[in-house]
Write an enzyme that holds these catalytic residues in place. Structure first.
Site, PDB file in Angstrom:
ATOM      1  CG  ASN A 149      23.049  19.301  33.725  1.00 21.75           C
ATOM      2  OD1 ASN A 149      23.486  18.159  33.725  1.00 21.75           O
ATOM      3  ND2 ASN A 149      21.869  19.629  34.238  1.00 21.75           N
ATOM      4  CD1 TRP A 150      27.408  18.262  28.718  1.00 22.89           C
ATOM      5  CD2 TRP A 150      28.585  16.376  28.390  1.00 22.89           C
ATOM      6  NE1 TRP A 150      28.588  18.602  28.102  1.00 22.89           N
ATOM      7  CE2 TRP A 150      29.328  17.464  27.890  1.00 22.89           C
ATOM      8  CE3 TRP A 150      29.122  15.092  28.300  1.00 22.89           C
ATOM      9  CZ2 TRP A 150      30.581  17.305  27.294  1.00 22.89           C
ATOM     10  CZ3 TRP A 150      30.369  14.929  27.709  1.00 22.89           C
ATOM     11  CH2 TRP A 150      31.095  16.026  27.211  1.00 22.89           C
ATOM     12  CE  LYS A 151      19.301  19.099  31.741  1.00 22.84           C
ATOM     13  NZ  LYS A 151      17.964  19.655  31.567  1.00 22.84           N
ATOM     14  N   GLY A 194      14.625  23.013  29.092  1.00 19.87           N
ATOM     15  CA  GLY A 194      14.469  22.041  28.018  1.00 19.87           C
ATOM     16  C   GLY A 194      13.577  22.499  26.876  1.00 19.87           C
ATOM     17  CD  GLU A 201      19.044  24.917  35.887  1.00 17.90           C
ATOM     18  OE1 GLU A 201      19.627  25.053  34.811  1.00 17.90           O
ATOM     19  OE2 GLU A 201      18.768  23.813  36.371  1.00 17.90           O
ATOM     20  N   GLY A 227      21.905  23.257  29.601  1.00 14.19           N
ATOM     21  CA  GLY A 227      21.592  21.847  29.386  1.00 14.19           C
ATOM     22  C   GLY A 227      21.772  21.478  27.921  1.00 14.19           C
ATOM     23  N   GLY A 228      20.675  21.415  27.202  1.00 13.14           N
ATOM     24  CA  GLY A 228      20.657  20.974  25.805  1.00 13.14           C
ATOM     25  C   GLY A 228      21.785  21.524  24.935  1.00 13.14           C
ATOM     26  CG  HIS A 263      18.968  19.724  37.605  1.00 10.71           C
ATOM     27  ND1 HIS A 263      17.803  19.305  37.007  1.00 10.71           N
ATOM     28  CD2 HIS A 263      19.562  20.566  36.744  1.00 10.71           C
ATOM     29  CE1 HIS A 263      17.706  19.880  35.810  1.00 10.71           C
ATOM     30  NE2 HIS A 263      18.763  20.657  35.629  1.00 10.71           N
ATOM     31  CB  SER A 312      15.440  27.399  27.072  1.00 12.70           C
ATOM     32  OG  SER A 312      14.626  26.263  27.300  1.00 12.70           O
ATOM     33  CD  GLU A 363      16.225  17.620  34.035  1.00 13.88           C
ATOM     34  OE1 GLU A 363      17.339  17.069  33.989  1.00 13.88           O
ATOM     35  OE2 GLU A 363      15.873  18.486  33.208  1.00 13.88           O
TER      36      GLU A 363
HETATM   37  P1  PGA Z   1      18.277  23.421  29.258  1.00 13.85           P
HETATM   38  O1  PGA Z   1      18.642  22.726  30.655  1.00 13.85           O
HETATM   39  O2  PGA Z   1      19.397  24.386  28.931  1.00 13.85           O
HETATM   40  O3  PGA Z   1      18.196  22.293  28.275  1.00 13.85           O
HETATM   41  O4  PGA Z   1      16.976  24.126  29.437  1.00 13.85           O
HETATM   42  C1  PGA Z   1      19.126  23.466  31.746  1.00 13.85           C
HETATM   43  C2  PGA Z   1      19.220  22.591  32.958  1.00 13.85           C
HETATM   44  O5  PGA Z   1      18.291  21.789  33.187  1.00 13.85           O
HETATM   45  O6  PGA Z   1      20.212  22.635  33.714  1.00 13.85           O
END
Ligand code: PGA
Length: 256
Positions: free
Chosen positions: A11-13, A174, A168, A237-238, A98, A216, A100
């Site tokens: 997930n590149w956000k 994050g 999640e 994510g990251g 998600h 994470s 966010e």
């Molecule tokens: P993260 O993000 O791996 O940076 O914690 C995961 C996500 O929000 O899907």
């Protein structure tokens, strides 16, 4: 014993800033992804990059996904992207609910509508659930139960089997690899999610829905989370923005 295929989704956000950078990251992942035959690899770039990336990709081992979808079919909904549009540019998956997006106002009711419209358009919904904190009384478990019930309300059993649940926990998103959930806690939570699915739908649903973990996930913790966490893969994510790190996670998943 035959290995069960893992599912790893990046997930590149809202990253990166340019198509050139997006293309670099994608190329880095594509160079290796085809060698991890035990893994289904999915990348979810920002909407604006998907079309060109998917059109320029001649391989078959990476799937594309959107990071959200409109619950409306089409029409006067400024700024929204429809399921049909995502499908038409090469998406097979879509992240829904998600944390966010929920923090930006997404409600359980719209998550539910989005899941239904995604399924109608042959997109696999990757439905995110997760608590913001863990209390010692287990309130977070009722929160998860509630999120699952509301997200999947009215979805037919045969369709629920197509849904992917991404667990999640918000407190683990994050951060660094050390802040992820412990494999033991993940194991317990995954079993809890299966029990809720079983009670709400059927034994078959409880046993066969794909459950991922996100929060994470890094090369340093991927192995223990997969080996002991009772999940079939990750929503990353990251670490998915760094081709080297993402490949390392794919490789770990491939080898387990
Ligand atoms: P993260 O993000 O791996 O940076 O914690 C995961 C996500 O929000 O899907």
């Amino acid at each position: 014993m035959k290995k069960v295929k893992k599912l790893v989704i990046g997930n590149w956000k809202q990253n990166p800033s340019t198509h050139t950078d997006a293309s670099e990251i994608f190329k880095g992942i594509a160079k290796k992804a085809h060698t991890f035959t035990n893994v289904t690899t999915v990348v979810c770039p920002p909407f604006v990059f998907i079309d060109k990336l998917s059109a320029g990709y001649s391989g078959s081992s990476i799937y594309f996904g959107g990071q959200d979808v409109s619950f409306e079919k089409s029409g006067a909904h400024t700024g929204e992207i429809s399921a049909a549009q995502l499908y038409s540019i090469g998406c097979d998956y879509v992240i829904i609910g998600h944390s966010e997006r929920r923090a930006a106002g997404e409600r359980d009711e719209s998550v539910n509508k989005k899941i239904k419209i995604a399924l109608e358009h042959k997109l696999t919904p990757v439905v995110c659930i997760g608590e913001s904190e863990r209390d010692s009384h287990g309130k977070y478990l009722s929160h998860l139960r509630n999120q699952i019930a509301k997200a999947l309300k009215g979805v037919k059993e045969k369709d629920v089997l197509q849904v992917v649940i991404a667990y999640e926990p918000i407190w683990a998103i994050g951060k660094t690899g050390k802040d992820a959930i412990t494999p033991q806690k993940l194991h317990e939570t995954s079993l809890f999610i299966r029990r809720v699915l079983l009670e709400t739908f059927s034994k078959k649903v409880g046993m066969s829905v794909t459950i991922l973990y996100g929060g994470s996930v890094k090369p340093m913790n991927a192995r223990e989370l997969l080996e002991e966490g009772e999940v079939s893969g990750f929503l990353v994510g990251g670490a998915s923005l760094d081709a080297g790190q993402f490949i390392s996670i794919l490789e770990t998943a491939h080898n387990i």
